[in-house]
Design a protein around this motif. Structure first.
Motif, PDB file in Angstrom:
ATOM      1  N   SER A  12       3.276  23.732  19.332  1.00 52.88           N
ATOM      2  CA  SER A  12       3.160  24.520  18.112  1.00 52.88           C
ATOM      3  C   SER A  12       3.443  25.970  18.473  1.00 52.88           C
ATOM      4  O   SER A  12       2.761  26.546  19.320  1.00 52.88           O
ATOM      5  N   ILE A  23      10.174  34.347  18.213  1.00 50.67           N
ATOM      6  CA  ILE A  23      10.436  32.910  18.024  1.00 50.67           C
ATOM      7  C   ILE A  23      11.804  32.550  18.597  1.00 50.67           C
ATOM      8  O   ILE A  23      11.940  31.559  19.333  1.00 50.67           O
ATOM      9  N   ILE A  39      13.473  20.523  16.789  1.00 49.17           N
ATOM     10  CA  ILE A  39      12.863  21.713  16.204  1.00 49.17           C
ATOM     11  C   ILE A  39      12.621  21.492  14.718  1.00 49.17           C
ATOM     12  O   ILE A  39      13.541  21.129  13.975  1.00 49.17           O
ATOM     13  N   SER A  40      11.388  21.726  14.291  1.00 54.30           N
ATOM     14  CA  SER A  40      11.040  21.596  12.878  1.00 54.30           C
ATOM     15  C   SER A  40      11.565  22.806  12.106  1.00 54.30           C
ATOM     16  O   SER A  40      11.946  23.825  12.702  1.00 54.30           O
ATOM     17  N   PRO A  41      11.532  22.729  10.784  1.00 55.22           N
ATOM     18  CA  PRO A  41      11.793  23.937  10.001  1.00 55.22           C
ATOM     19  C   PRO A  41      10.720  24.992  10.311  1.00 55.22           C
ATOM     20  O   PRO A  41       9.626  24.666  10.778  1.00 55.22           O
ATOM     21  N   VAL A  42      11.052  26.243  10.042  1.00 54.95           N
ATOM     22  CA  VAL A  42      10.118  27.352  10.235  1.00 54.95           C
ATOM     23  C   VAL A  42       9.373  27.577   8.925  1.00 54.95           C
ATOM     24  O   VAL A  42       9.975  27.578   7.850  1.00 54.95           O
ATOM     25  N   TYR A  43       8.058  27.755   9.041  1.00 49.75           N
ATOM     26  CA  TYR A  43       7.215  28.020   7.882  1.00 49.75           C
ATOM     27  C   TYR A  43       6.562  29.375   8.042  1.00 49.75           C
ATOM     28  O   TYR A  43       6.187  29.767   9.140  1.00 49.75           O
ATOM     29  N   GLU A  44       6.420  30.076   6.936  1.00 48.32           N
ATOM     30  CA  GLU A  44       5.711  31.343   6.936  1.00 48.32           C
ATOM     31  C   GLU A  44       4.303  31.096   6.407  1.00 48.32           C
ATOM     32  O   GLU A  44       4.128  30.410   5.395  1.00 48.32           O
ATOM     33  N   TYR A  56       5.334  33.318  11.444  1.00 51.25           N
ATOM     34  CA  TYR A  56       6.325  32.253  11.440  1.00 51.25           C
ATOM     35  C   TYR A  56       5.754  31.172  12.338  1.00 51.25           C
ATOM     36  O   TYR A  56       5.282  31.458  13.438  1.00 51.25           O
ATOM     37  N   ASN A  57       5.784  29.924  11.873  1.00 47.95           N
ATOM     38  CA  ASN A  57       5.254  28.787  12.626  1.00 47.95           C
ATOM     39  C   ASN A  57       6.264  27.646  12.610  1.00 47.95           C
ATOM     40  O   ASN A  57       6.977  27.450  11.623  1.00 47.95           O
ATOM     41  N   LEU A  58       6.287  26.892  13.692  1.00 38.13           N
ATOM     42  CA  LEU A  58       7.130  25.713  13.790  1.00 38.13           C
ATOM     43  C   LEU A  58       6.617  24.817  14.908  1.00 38.13           C
ATOM     44  O   LEU A  58       5.733  25.209  15.670  1.00 38.13           O
TER      45      LEU A  58
END
Length: 80
Positions: A12, A23, A39-44, A56-58
């Protein structure tokens, strides 16, 4: 010849400080060390528990033959 199995690892990642740069730099370092990556999509997401900029998280998936200790050391070096 011994069978060297790979472990599937999921990490994570998140940053709220110079987040795009951190990132991207982290992903580039992980790619050099563990290619290929999933790699997952990036979420804010908003900071929780403190006042701060949004994160930003992924999630990143990778395979490795490193031991847990070796992997932890490698990841700490990338994080620096």
């Amino acid at each position: 010849m011994p069978d060297v199995s790979q472990a599937q690892v999921f990490l994570s990642l998140g940053s709220n400080i110079d987040r795009e740069h951190n990132i991207c730099s982290g992903l580039e370092a992980l790619e050099r060390a563990f290619s290929p990556l999933s790699i997952s999509p990036v979420y804010e997401s908003e900071a929780v528990g403190f006042d701060g900029d949004a994160f930003y998280n992924l999630v990143v998936g990778l395979k490795t033959t490193l031991s847990v200790g070796e992997l932890a050391a490698c990841l700490k070096e990338i994080e620096k």
